[in-house]
Design a protein around this motif. Structure first.
Motif, PDB file in Angstrom:
ATOM      1  N   ILE A   1     -63.448-100.476 -16.604  1.00  0.00           N
ATOM      2  CA  ILE A   1     -62.908 -98.984 -16.799  1.00  0.00           C
ATOM      3  C   ILE A   1     -61.405-100.156 -17.824  1.00  0.00           C
ATOM      4  O   ILE A   1     -61.269-100.468 -17.354  1.00  0.00           O
ATOM      5  CB  ILE A   1     -62.555 -98.165 -15.489  1.00  0.00           C
ATOM      6  CG1 ILE A   1     -61.695 -96.743 -16.737  1.00  0.00           C
ATOM      7  CG2 ILE A   1     -61.731 -98.670 -15.051  1.00  0.00           C
ATOM      8  CD1 ILE A   1     -61.724 -95.786 -15.964  1.00  0.00           C
ATOM      9  N   GLY A   2     -61.676 -99.596 -19.225  1.00  0.00           N
ATOM     10  CA  GLY A   2     -60.511 -99.776 -19.972  1.00  0.00           C
ATOM     11  C   GLY A   2     -58.806 -98.368 -19.951  1.00  0.00           C
ATOM     12  O   GLY A   2     -59.584 -97.545 -18.667  1.00  0.00           O
ATOM     13  N   THR A   3     -58.016 -99.293 -19.747  1.00  0.00           N
ATOM     14  CA  THR A   3     -56.923 -98.541 -19.260  1.00  0.00           C
ATOM     15  C   THR A   3     -57.182 -96.947 -20.223  1.00  0.00           C
ATOM     16  O   THR A   3     -56.100 -95.471 -19.673  1.00  0.00           O
ATOM     17  CB  THR A   3     -55.798 -98.590 -19.284  1.00  0.00           C
ATOM     18  OG1 THR A   3     -55.566 -99.212 -20.436  1.00  0.00           O
ATOM     19  CG2 THR A   3     -55.144-100.136 -18.066  1.00  0.00           C
ATOM     20  N   ASN A   4     -57.164 -96.682 -21.317  1.00  0.00           N
ATOM     21  CA  ASN A   4     -57.529 -95.796 -21.627  1.00  0.00           C
ATOM     22  C   ASN A   4     -59.453 -94.423 -21.762  1.00  0.00           C
ATOM     23  O   ASN A   4     -59.044 -93.613 -21.923  1.00  0.00           O
ATOM     24  CB  ASN A   4     -57.655 -96.508 -22.882  1.00  0.00           C
ATOM     25  CG  ASN A   4     -59.172 -96.557 -23.814  1.00  0.00           C
ATOM     26  OD1 ASN A   4     -59.548 -97.210 -22.698  1.00  0.00           O
ATOM     27  ND2 ASN A   4     -58.767 -96.687 -24.931  1.00  0.00           N
ATOM     28  N   GLY A   5     -59.587 -95.029 -20.310  1.00  0.00           N
ATOM     29  CA  GLY A   5     -60.596 -94.704 -20.054  1.00  0.00           C
ATOM     30  C   GLY A   5     -62.089 -94.628 -20.320  1.00  0.00           C
ATOM     31  O   GLY A   5     -63.097 -94.721 -20.504  1.00  0.00           O
TER      32      GLY A   5
ATOM     33  N   ALA B   1     -62.347-101.179 -10.440  1.00  0.00           N
ATOM     34  CA  ALA B   1     -61.261-101.527 -11.117  1.00  0.00           C
ATOM     35  C   ALA B   1     -60.335-102.307  -9.981  1.00  0.00           C
ATOM     36  O   ALA B   1     -60.653-101.916  -8.952  1.00  0.00           O
ATOM     37  CB  ALA B   1     -60.391-100.098 -11.356  1.00  0.00           C
ATOM     38  N   SER B   2     -59.505-102.723 -10.583  1.00  0.00           N
ATOM     39  CA  SER B   2     -58.171-103.456  -9.856  1.00  0.00           C
ATOM     40  C   SER B   2     -57.131-103.530 -10.235  1.00  0.00           C
ATOM     41  O   SER B   2     -56.808-103.810 -11.982  1.00  0.00           O
ATOM     42  CB  SER B   2     -58.709-105.105  -9.854  1.00  0.00           C
ATOM     43  OG  SER B   2     -57.569-106.256  -9.145  1.00  0.00           O
ATOM     44  N   GLY B   3     -56.195-103.466  -9.608  1.00  0.00           N
ATOM     45  CA  GLY B   3     -54.832-103.637 -10.190  1.00  0.00           C
ATOM     46  C   GLY B   3     -54.766-102.108 -10.185  1.00  0.00           C
ATOM     47  O   GLY B   3     -54.898-100.765 -10.572  1.00  0.00           O
ATOM     48  N   LYS B   4     -52.719-102.175  -9.826  1.00  0.00           N
ATOM     49  CA  LYS B   4     -52.083-100.703 -10.026  1.00  0.00           C
ATOM     50  C   LYS B   4     -52.119-100.585 -11.673  1.00  0.00           C
ATOM     51  O   LYS B   4     -51.760 -98.710 -11.804  1.00  0.00           O
ATOM     52  CB  LYS B   4     -50.356-100.294 -10.057  1.00  0.00           C
ATOM     53  CG  LYS B   4     -50.123-101.809 -10.313  1.00  0.00           C
ATOM     54  CD  LYS B   4     -47.829-101.415  -9.769  1.00  0.00           C
ATOM     55  CE  LYS B   4     -47.411-102.528  -9.871  1.00  0.00           C
ATOM     56  NZ  LYS B   4     -47.651-104.271 -10.235  1.00  0.00           N
ATOM     57  N   GLY B   5     -52.383-101.121 -12.847  1.00  0.00           N
ATOM     58  CA  GLY B   5     -52.595-100.220 -14.329  1.00  0.00           C
ATOM     59  C   GLY B   5     -54.007 -99.333 -13.953  1.00  0.00           C
ATOM     60  O   GLY B   5     -54.020 -98.866 -14.566  1.00  0.00           O
TER      61      GLY B   5
ATOM     62  N   THR C   1     -56.735-100.538 -27.055  1.00  0.00           N
ATOM     63  CA  THR C   1     -58.115-102.033 -27.109  1.00  0.00           C
ATOM     64  C   THR C   1     -57.981-103.351 -27.239  1.00  0.00           C
ATOM     65  O   THR C   1     -57.669-103.653 -26.907  1.00  0.00           O
ATOM     66  CB  THR C   1     -59.317-101.326 -27.298  1.00  0.00           C
ATOM     67  OG1 THR C   1     -59.578-100.198 -26.277  1.00  0.00           O
ATOM     68  CG2 THR C   1     -60.504-101.680 -26.472  1.00  0.00           C
ATOM     69  N   ILE C   2     -57.360-103.162 -29.078  1.00  0.00           N
ATOM     70  CA  ILE C   2     -57.170-104.050 -29.745  1.00  0.00           C
ATOM     71  C   ILE C   2     -55.886-104.528 -28.876  1.00  0.00           C
ATOM     72  O   ILE C   2     -55.449-105.477 -28.530  1.00  0.00           O
ATOM     73  CB  ILE C   2     -56.952-103.311 -31.065  1.00  0.00           C
ATOM     74  CG1 ILE C   2     -58.221-102.726 -31.715  1.00  0.00           C
ATOM     75  CG2 ILE C   2     -55.952-104.389 -32.075  1.00  0.00           C
ATOM     76  CD1 ILE C   2     -58.008-102.365 -33.191  1.00  0.00           C
TER      77      ILE C   2
END
Ligand code: PGA
Length: 246
Positions: free
Chosen positions: A137-141, A201-205, A165-166
């Motif tokens: 999953i991207g940080t933007n969903g 998903a991994s990490g607090k981000g 994403t870029i």
């Protein structure tokens, strides 16, 4: 948590990777001639490493599966180290007993992206559909390269990358200007048609976006929120990414 979700929270990235690999290998063992969907990104690298180990020690066998990848930059050459084709060979395909002629990734060099997208969908359909689709999953969903937008694509499409994403993927390129602005990506229908989704998903981000995706409203502004509509989603996260999920 919705009843279609199974959540595994593991201590750290290594444990998450191992658990996801075990779940995936069991799915392959249950359907050894099936089609399986793969993802790129930092998240599944550890899982792929674990799958290579499992295959080498006789605990997994990929001889008869067919592999489809979610997406590929466009345009990009297949031998470009940043291409997803290259990534998959480096991190998984060259390390397992899966014949190269049954690995399919959208062609980042296709003359006509629209024709390539249709051909890719047809290849998936010809196998009878994807059994288990791995997703990050991207940080933007985003899932695949389906970026937050007012409208999402249903089937494999030529899409524009979001600025976020870029920015996020620029870490792999010499400069942000080198990141391709477009991609070919499975659409939401393509993804949701998989029998089972395996979301990592991994990490607090990733904690906030995982919460939005799994508990927030279903919205095209968080493409991963559409997973709430799928019947069978297995989520494997580490403690940090799970922080807001309890
Ligand atoms: P990542 O990317 O695994 O590198 O965090 C996930 C994604 O963008 O889908």
């Amino acid at each position: 948590m919705l009843r279609n979700f199974k959540l595994y929270t593991e201590d750290d990235y290594t444990a998450m990777s191992q658990k996801a690999a075990e779940i995936f290998a069991s799915a392959v063992a249950a359907n050894p001639t099936g089609a399986f969907g793969f993802a790129t990104g930092s998240t599944p690298e550890g899982m792929y490493k674990a799958l290579i180990q499992m295959q080498k020690s006789g605990k997994a066998d990929f001889t008869h599966i067919t592999a489809f990848n979610l997406d590929e930059y466009y345009p990009i050459k297949p031998d470009d180290p940043q291409s997803y084709k290259y990534f998959m060979r480096l991190h998984l395909f060259d390390g397992i007993n899966l014949p190269a002629n049954r690995t399919f990734i959208p062609n980042g060099q296709a003359n006509d992206p629209a024709v390539e997208c249709i051909a890719f969908e047809e290849k998936i359909a010809a196998t009878g559909g994807i059994d288990t689709q791995i997703l990050g999953i991207g940080t933007n969903g985003h899932i695949g390269f389906n970026e937050p937008a007012q409208e999402l694509s249903a089937t494999t499409s030529y899409v524009k990358l979001a600025d976020a994403t870029i920015e996020s993927n620029a870490r792999f390129f010499a400069t942000p200007e080198n990141v391709p602005r477009h991609a070919l990506s499975m659409g939401l229908h393509t993804i949701l048609m998989a029998k089972r989704i395996l979301l990592l998903a991994s990490g607090k981000g990733k904690a906030e976006i995982m919460h939005q995706a799994l508990f927030g409203p279903i919205t095209t502004q968080v493409p991963a929120s559409l997973l709430q509509l799928h019947r069978d989603v297995t989520i494997v996260v580490d403690q940090e990414a799970a922080k807001l999920l309890q």
